[in-house]
Design a protein around this motif. Structure first.
Motif, PDB file in Angstrom:
ATOM      1  N   ARG A 185      49.872  34.249  52.855  1.00 31.84           N
ATOM      2  CA  ARG A 185      49.549  33.300  51.497  1.00 31.84           C
ATOM      3  C   ARG A 185      48.989  33.765  50.482  1.00 31.84           C
ATOM      4  O   ARG A 185      48.703  32.968  49.466  1.00 31.84           O
ATOM      5  N   ALA A 186      47.977  35.377  50.360  1.00 34.29           N
ATOM      6  CA  ALA A 186      47.899  35.449  49.072  1.00 34.29           C
ATOM      7  C   ALA A 186      49.312  35.787  48.285  1.00 34.29           C
ATOM      8  O   ALA A 186      48.913  36.238  46.689  1.00 34.29           O
ATOM      9  N   GLU A 187      50.151  35.537  48.418  1.00 36.13           N
ATOM     10  CA  GLU A 187      51.139  35.562  47.576  1.00 36.13           C
ATOM     11  C   GLU A 187      51.323  34.485  46.578  1.00 36.13           C
ATOM     12  O   GLU A 187      51.883  34.392  45.542  1.00 36.13           O
ATOM     13  N   VAL A 188      51.230  33.230  47.532  1.00 33.23           N
ATOM     14  CA  VAL A 188      51.614  32.127  46.525  1.00 33.23           C
ATOM     15  C   VAL A 188      49.965  32.184  45.665  1.00 33.23           C
ATOM     16  O   VAL A 188      50.387  31.915  45.034  1.00 33.23           O
ATOM     17  N   LEU A 189      48.820  32.348  46.152  1.00 32.77           N
ATOM     18  CA  LEU A 189      48.148  32.457  45.067  1.00 32.77           C
ATOM     19  C   LEU A 189      48.195  33.318  43.803  1.00 32.77           C
ATOM     20  O   LEU A 189      47.736  33.160  42.778  1.00 32.77           O
ATOM     21  N   TYR A 190      48.621  34.691  44.308  1.00 34.49           N
ATOM     22  CA  TYR A 190      48.955  35.580  43.092  1.00 34.49           C
ATOM     23  C   TYR A 190      50.142  34.673  42.220  1.00 34.49           C
ATOM     24  O   TYR A 190      50.007  34.722  40.581  1.00 34.49           O
ATOM     25  N   ARG A 191      51.143  34.286  43.059  1.00 30.57           N
ATOM     26  CA  ARG A 191      52.690  33.932  42.060  1.00 30.57           C
ATOM     27  C   ARG A 191      51.992  32.888  41.399  1.00 30.57           C
ATOM     28  O   ARG A 191      52.237  31.882  40.261  1.00 30.57           O
ATOM     29  N   THR A 192      50.790  31.468  41.538  1.00 31.60           N
ATOM     30  CA  THR A 192      50.620  30.874  40.586  1.00 31.60           C
ATOM     31  C   THR A 192      49.118  30.634  40.127  1.00 31.60           C
ATOM     32  O   THR A 192      48.330  29.782  39.443  1.00 31.60           O
ATOM     33  N   GLY A 193      48.264  32.119  39.737  1.00 35.67           N
ATOM     34  CA  GLY A 193      47.369  32.403  39.253  1.00 35.67           C
ATOM     35  C   GLY A 193      45.978  32.109  40.213  1.00 35.67           C
ATOM     36  O   GLY A 193      45.114  31.913  39.140  1.00 35.67           O
ATOM     37  N   GLN A 194      45.900  31.668  41.066  1.00 32.15           N
ATOM     38  CA  GLN A 194      44.716  31.501  41.772  1.00 32.15           C
ATOM     39  C   GLN A 194      43.911  32.713  42.227  1.00 32.15           C
ATOM     40  O   GLN A 194      43.019  32.371  43.137  1.00 32.15           O
ATOM     41  N   TYR A 195      44.812  33.928  42.835  1.00 37.02           N
ATOM     42  CA  TYR A 195      44.444  35.020  43.423  1.00 37.02           C
ATOM     43  C   TYR A 195      42.829  35.545  42.746  1.00 37.02           C
ATOM     44  O   TYR A 195      42.855  35.046  41.859  1.00 37.02           O
ATOM     45  N   ILE A 196      42.898  36.727  43.916  1.00 42.44           N
ATOM     46  CA  ILE A 196      41.534  36.932  43.427  1.00 42.44           C
ATOM     47  C   ILE A 196      41.658  38.256  41.930  1.00 42.44           C
ATOM     48  O   ILE A 196      40.646  38.213  41.390  1.00 42.44           O
ATOM     49  N   GLU A 197      42.942  38.131  41.755  1.00 45.43           N
ATOM     50  CA  GLU A 197      43.310  39.387  40.724  1.00 45.43           C
ATOM     51  C   GLU A 197      44.411  39.000  40.021  1.00 45.43           C
ATOM     52  O   GLU A 197      45.350  37.800  40.396  1.00 45.43           O
ATOM     53  N   ASP A 198      44.139  38.748  38.575  1.00 44.76           N
ATOM     54  CA  ASP A 198      45.550  38.014  37.852  1.00 44.76           C
ATOM     55  C   ASP A 198      46.846  38.914  37.792  1.00 44.76           C
ATOM     56  O   ASP A 198      46.397  39.988  38.356  1.00 44.76           O
ATOM     57  N   VAL A 199      47.629  38.656  37.309  1.00 47.80           N
ATOM     58  CA  VAL A 199      48.806  39.189  37.048  1.00 47.80           C
ATOM     59  C   VAL A 199      48.631  40.479  36.057  1.00 47.80           C
ATOM     60  O   VAL A 199      48.393  39.438  34.541  1.00 47.80           O
ATOM     61  N   ARG A 200      48.844  41.154  35.593  1.00 49.55           N
ATOM     62  CA  ARG A 200      48.337  42.439  34.650  1.00 49.55           C
ATOM     63  C   ARG A 200      49.606  42.221  33.638  1.00 49.55           C
ATOM     64  O   ARG A 200      49.272  42.431  32.675  1.00 49.55           O
ATOM     65  N   GLU A 201      50.795  42.360  33.725  1.00 46.42           N
ATOM     66  CA  GLU A 201      51.804  41.641  33.269  1.00 46.42           C
ATOM     67  C   GLU A 201      53.227  41.056  33.706  1.00 46.42           C
ATOM     68  O   GLU A 201      53.309  41.433  34.578  1.00 46.42           O
ATOM     69  N   PHE A 202      54.193  41.044  33.147  1.00 47.46           N
ATOM     70  CA  PHE A 202      55.191  39.869  33.271  1.00 47.46           C
ATOM     71  C   PHE A 202      55.965  41.189  32.693  1.00 47.46           C
ATOM     72  O   PHE A 202      55.852  41.963  31.888  1.00 47.46           O
ATOM     73  N   PRO A 203      57.284  40.686  33.516  1.00 48.88           N
ATOM     74  CA  PRO A 203      57.892  40.340  34.957  1.00 48.88           C
ATOM     75  C   PRO A 203      56.606  40.918  36.234  1.00 48.88           C
ATOM     76  O   PRO A 203      56.293  41.951  36.338  1.00 48.88           O
TER      77      PRO A 203
END
Length: 331
Positions: free
Chosen positions: A42-60
């Motif tokens: 489930r952490a991967e769902v949260l990360y993909r949607t911007g709800q995880y404990i850390e943000d996506v640093r860069e795209f892709p």
């Protein structure tokens, strides 16, 4: 070139794309692993949607922290592994730095464990996160031991099922909770001593009844939110409430002092044990022992091919599974 799952923006499963990327070489302390199966979390769902404990640093962005495969190359200063070793990757790193949703992945060697003989790639991608999470929280952090009682919420998840088996392994009594009666029989078959259906029963009252009025020694909670107050009421004096998830999506209060008096409440992260070499060594030994004796085994709900990664995420988000969702990689 290798097929890799990327996402160029935050959003639902539809943002996931399978694209060709260059094969990286392992650096110091790293391994290149041919990925044969991927465990979804489930952490991967949260990360993909911007709800995880850390943000996506860069795209892709990239995803994935649990997989099974074979070592293909070894970076400098790595010992204990050889090319051709069957291994599993355990969650012990940031997805901003490493990711395993790919045909091949470079990962830190300290996040890799040897796969026990007889455990195939699908099982190897499904077993470590659930059992290491539950072991670390219940045994190491929560101090569960023989004669104790553990309340396990969201018990039909892969972690919940592992928690039931671990409680039984250490001689404790597992009480599983589930929202509806649909999964009751599956939880009893998995080894739960009792199942509390929270939409129909008073959780604290039922746990106290099951324990002769004493209460549970440990509550292992994936849900958090306002229901922690009921879990705290279900604890015995000296009991511990361990929070490892936040499925409710609501704010989590600290239970009133009269309820919590003489009890403790703490959060728990899998990385507490997977990033500690000695802790991971103990966890690996505990889980391997259970696998060898047949007490532990992976519970896989459904398997998807890598090309259907978006559908696998949709199924994960639906929350109907009992056990682990695994994605396989054809080579």
């Amino acid at each position: 070139m290798v097929r890799t799952v990327l996402f160029h923006e935050l959003g639902g499963p539809e943002v996931l794309r399978l694209e060709e990327t260059p094969i990286a070489e392992p650096g110091p302390g790293e391994l290149l692993v041919r990925v044969d199966a991927i465990g979804l979390n489930r952490a991967e769902v949260l990360y993909r949607t911007g709800q995880y404990i850390e943000d996506v640093r860069e795209f892709p962005g990239r995803l994935g922290s649990e997989a099974a495969g074979v070592v293909e190359a070894i970076g400098p200063a790595v010992t204990g592994f050889a090319v051709g070793d069957a291994v599993s990757v355990v969650p012990a790193f940031s997805m901003n730095d490493y990711a395993v949703y790919a045909e091949r992945a470079v990962v830190p060697a300290n996040a890799v464990v040897h796969r026990p003989e007889g455990l195939d790639a699908v099982g190897g991608a499904a077993v470590w996160m659930p059992y290491v999470t539950a072991y670390g929280a219940m045994v190491e952090a929560g101090g569960l031991r023989a004669g104790g009682t553990a309340v396990i919420t969201a018990a039909s998840s892969s972690v919940g099922l592992a928690a039931i088996r671990i409680a039984n392994r250490v001689g404790a009594v597992p009480i599983a909770t589930t929202r509806t009666p649909v999964k009751r029989e599956a939880l009893l078959e998995a080894g739960a001593a009792a199942v509390v259906v929270t939409e129909e029963e008073d959780l604290a009252g039922r746990v106290l009844e099951l324990t002769g009025g004493r209460g549970a020694d440990l509550a292992f909670d994936a849900v958090a939110g306002p229901a922690v107050v009921d879990l705290a009421r279900a604890l015995a004096p000296g009991g511990t409430l361990v929070l490892y998830g936040a499925l409710s999506g609501e704010d989590t209060p600290f239970p009133p002092m009269p309820v919590m008096k003489g009890k403790s409440m703490r959060s728990y992260s899998l990385h507490e044990i997977t990033t500690d070499p000695e802790g991971l060594r103990r966890a690996e030994a505990f889980v391997t022992s259970g696998l060898r004796t047949g007490v532990f085994h992976p519970t896989v709900d459904r398997v998807f091919p890598l090309a259907e990664i978006a559908d696998a995420h949709r199924y994960l988000e639906a929350g109907a599974q009992i056990g682990k969702i695994v994605v396989t990689v054809d080579h």
